[in-house]
Design a protein around this motif. Sequence first.
Motif, PDB file in Angstrom:
ATOM      1  N   GLN A 271     -18.985  32.774 -37.958  1.00 35.02           N
ATOM      2  CA  GLN A 271     -17.915  33.255 -38.826  1.00 35.02           C
ATOM      3  C   GLN A 271     -18.459  33.706 -40.177  1.00 35.02           C
ATOM      4  N   ALA A 272     -19.528  33.030 -40.628  1.00 36.48           N
ATOM      5  CA  ALA A 272     -20.150  33.397 -41.904  1.00 36.48           C
ATOM      6  C   ALA A 272     -21.086  34.591 -41.752  1.00 36.48           C
ATOM      7  N   ARG A 273     -21.220  35.106 -40.525  1.00 35.30           N
ATOM      8  CA  ARG A 273     -22.054  36.267 -40.225  1.00 35.30           C
ATOM      9  C   ARG A 273     -23.519  36.037 -40.625  1.00 35.30           C
ATOM     10  N   VAL A 274     -23.983  34.816 -40.334  1.00 36.86           N
ATOM     11  CA  VAL A 274     -25.393  34.470 -40.562  1.00 36.86           C
ATOM     12  C   VAL A 274     -26.080  34.453 -39.192  1.00 36.86           C
ATOM     13  N   PRO A 275     -27.202  35.158 -39.035  1.00 35.88           N
ATOM     14  CA  PRO A 275     -27.853  35.257 -37.723  1.00 35.88           C
ATOM     15  C   PRO A 275     -28.358  33.914 -37.205  1.00 35.88           C
ATOM     16  N   TYR A 276     -28.252  33.750 -35.891  1.00 38.48           N
ATOM     17  CA  TYR A 276     -28.777  32.562 -35.203  1.00 38.48           C
ATOM     18  C   TYR A 276     -29.604  33.003 -34.007  1.00 38.48           C
ATOM     19  N   ILE A 277     -30.876  32.609 -34.006  1.00 36.42           N
ATOM     20  CA  ILE A 277     -31.763  32.882 -32.872  1.00 36.42           C
ATOM     21  C   ILE A 277     -32.125  31.564 -32.208  1.00 36.42           C
ATOM     22  N   SER A 278     -31.976  31.503 -30.898  1.00 34.80           N
ATOM     23  CA  SER A 278     -32.325  30.313 -30.126  1.00 34.80           C
ATOM     24  C   SER A 278     -33.592  30.583 -29.325  1.00 34.80           C
TER      25      SER A 278
ATOM     26  N   ALA B 207     -26.828  22.899 -22.331  1.00 37.65           N
ATOM     27  CA  ALA B 207     -25.382  23.086 -22.199  1.00 37.65           C
ATOM     28  C   ALA B 207     -24.687  23.248 -23.541  1.00 37.65           C
ATOM     29  N   SER B 208     -25.437  23.268 -24.637  1.00 38.80           N
ATOM     30  CA  SER B 208     -24.804  23.437 -25.947  1.00 38.80           C
ATOM     31  C   SER B 208     -25.576  24.453 -26.771  1.00 38.80           C
ATOM     32  N   TYR B 209     -26.228  24.013 -27.848  1.00 41.37           N
ATOM     33  CA  TYR B 209     -26.760  24.955 -28.833  1.00 41.37           C
ATOM     34  C   TYR B 209     -27.898  25.830 -28.336  1.00 41.37           C
ATOM     35  N   ALA B 210     -28.636  25.400 -27.309  1.00 49.17           N
ATOM     36  CA  ALA B 210     -29.782  26.191 -26.852  1.00 49.17           C
ATOM     37  C   ALA B 210     -29.375  27.542 -26.281  1.00 49.17           C
ATOM     38  N   MET B 211     -28.168  27.632 -25.719  1.00 52.22           N
ATOM     39  CA  MET B 211     -27.723  28.874 -25.078  1.00 52.22           C
ATOM     40  C   MET B 211     -26.694  29.652 -25.902  1.00 52.22           C
ATOM     41  N   LEU B 212     -26.538  29.294 -27.178  1.00 50.68           N
ATOM     42  CA  LEU B 212     -25.480  29.907 -27.982  1.00 50.68           C
ATOM     43  C   LEU B 212     -26.015  30.864 -29.036  1.00 50.68           C
ATOM     44  N   GLY B 213     -27.253  31.287 -28.927  1.00 48.64           N
ATOM     45  CA  GLY B 213     -27.831  32.162 -29.930  1.00 48.64           C
ATOM     46  C   GLY B 213     -27.243  33.564 -29.910  1.00 48.64           C
ATOM     47  N   ASP B 214     -27.284  34.223 -31.067  1.00 49.93           N
ATOM     48  CA  ASP B 214     -27.000  35.655 -31.080  1.00 49.93           C
ATOM     49  C   ASP B 214     -28.037  36.366 -30.217  1.00 49.93           C
ATOM     50  N   ILE B 215     -29.252  35.830 -30.251  1.00 45.53           N
ATOM     51  CA  ILE B 215     -30.319  36.258 -29.352  1.00 45.53           C
ATOM     52  C   ILE B 215     -30.938  35.006 -28.760  1.00 45.53           C
ATOM     53  N   ASN B 216     -31.026  34.950 -27.430  1.00 53.02           N
ATOM     54  CA  ASN B 216     -31.672  33.829 -26.738  1.00 53.02           C
ATOM     55  C   ASN B 216     -33.039  34.272 -26.222  1.00 53.02           C
ATOM     56  N   ILE B 217     -34.087  33.573 -26.664  1.00 52.68           N
ATOM     57  CA  ILE B 217     -35.462  33.916 -26.320  1.00 52.68           C
ATOM     58  C   ILE B 217     -36.108  32.703 -25.662  1.00 52.68           C
ATOM     59  N   ALA B 218     -37.074  32.952 -24.780  1.00 53.88           N
ATOM     60  CA  ALA B 218     -37.828  31.859 -24.174  1.00 53.88           C
ATOM     61  C   ALA B 218     -39.304  32.212 -24.118  1.00 53.88           C
ATOM     62  N   GLU B 219     -40.132  31.190 -24.037  1.00 55.89           N
ATOM     63  CA  GLU B 219     -41.559  31.390 -23.809  1.00 55.89           C
ATOM     64  C   GLU B 219     -41.804  31.543 -22.310  1.00 55.89           C
TER      65      GLU B 219
ATOM     66  N   SER C  62     -39.012  40.664 -36.679  1.00 55.86           N
ATOM     67  CA  SER C  62     -38.400  41.959 -36.395  1.00 55.86           C
ATOM     68  C   SER C  62     -36.918  41.798 -36.073  1.00 55.86           C
ATOM     69  N   PHE C  63     -36.579  40.778 -35.272  1.00 58.37           N
ATOM     70  CA  PHE C  63     -35.171  40.520 -34.943  1.00 58.37           C
ATOM     71  C   PHE C  63     -34.366  40.193 -36.200  1.00 58.37           C
ATOM     72  N   LEU C  64     -34.927  39.342 -37.072  1.00 58.79           N
ATOM     73  CA  LEU C  64     -34.215  38.954 -38.274  1.00 58.79           C
ATOM     74  C   LEU C  64     -33.972  40.156 -39.177  1.00 58.79           C
ATOM     75  N   LYS C  65     -34.971  41.002 -39.282  1.00 59.97           N
ATOM     76  CA  LYS C  65     -34.816  42.213 -40.109  1.00 59.97           C
ATOM     77  C   LYS C  65     -33.734  43.115 -39.548  1.00 59.97           C
ATOM     78  N   MET C  66     -33.733  43.254 -38.219  1.00 64.17           N
ATOM     79  CA  MET C  66     -32.739  44.103 -37.554  1.00 64.17           C
ATOM     80  C   MET C  66     -31.330  43.515 -37.749  1.00 64.17           C
ATOM     81  N   MET C  67     -31.199  42.203 -37.579  1.00 63.17           N
ATOM     82  CA  MET C  67     -29.884  41.569 -37.702  1.00 63.17           C
ATOM     83  C   MET C  67     -29.392  41.549 -39.144  1.00 63.17           C
ATOM     84  N   ALA C  68     -30.314  41.465 -40.097  1.00 62.51           N
ATOM     85  CA  ALA C  68     -29.921  41.466 -41.506  1.00 62.51           C
ATOM     86  C   ALA C  68     -29.361  42.811 -41.913  1.00 62.51           C
ATOM     87  N   ASN C  69     -29.866  43.859 -41.276  1.00 60.62           N
ATOM     88  CA  ASN C  69     -29.404  45.202 -41.622  1.00 60.62           C
ATOM     89  C   ASN C  69     -28.102  45.574 -40.915  1.00 60.62           C
TER      90      ASN C  69
END
Length: 281
Positions: free
Chosen positions: A191-198, A210-222, A274-281
């Motif tokens: 709601q605060a429009r702050v980016p979240y990457i998981s 089942a909770s915060y790990a899958m709720l990212g604006d972008i979900n990434i894995a190794e 790079s993701f953070l820069k893109m999401m900030a813009n």
Amino acid sequence: MAWFKRESKGIITSTEEKKEAPDGIWNKCPNCKKPLHYSEQVENQYVCHYCNYHLRIGSKEYFSILFDNNEFTELYPHLRSGDPLHFVDTKKYTDRLTDTIAKTGLEDAIRSGVGKMGGQDVVIACMDFNFIGGSMGSVVGEKIARSIDYSIQHKVPFLMISKSGGARMMEAAFSLMQMAKTSAKLALLAQARVPYISLLTDPTTGGVTASYAMLGDINIAEPGSLIGFAGPRVIKETIKKDLPKGFQTAEFLQEHGFLDFIVDRREMKEKLASFLKMMAN
């Protein structure tokens, strides 16, 4: 009679003068079984240079990789779990906590800090599997919640690095409550429009998945990470069907739409910045 004369008999170094190789200098890759020197691991960001297997690491290593010059301010470092249920299994929960804290040097299964990554401000919360299997207890949920509050207050992107066996059984319902608590905080972050990457690493299972790990604006894995909720045996017994090979790997989840990207750890900082820069813009 022998034509040579032995001057000394074998090794003459006394036992007191012998020096053993320090622990941790050499490690064996769990995948290809080849020996890895510690300096090579650090240089290659804890990825096997023979087979590209991503070794399991903790918050100390992730912070050193992601924060610029490994400079950050740790947030809420002194939170410790209580024992509201007076839980006892093979030992008292309080004794288990005390032993684990002494062994790992950690206060609980998560650390969070604020610093710069690629020149951009970021809050990073990272789980440590060495602390009771990275289990999610009340302190884990509280640190995540407070870190999200910090991100909202200061308008700083939030990065969550998950590595966990799931909820902490010693805290029962108090542990399960953290799923709802952290999810609600992430809704406020959105709601605060702050980016979240998981970022999901090996392993990410149970209530964390089942909770915060899958709720990212972008979900990434190794690469090759084990990601799932329940174990294969439990799932098979529940659905009464044979399971596809590798169905709980990061690659399988990406193929079926649960992940956005799989990123090599050696490229992780550049990609995240790079993701953070893109999401900030």
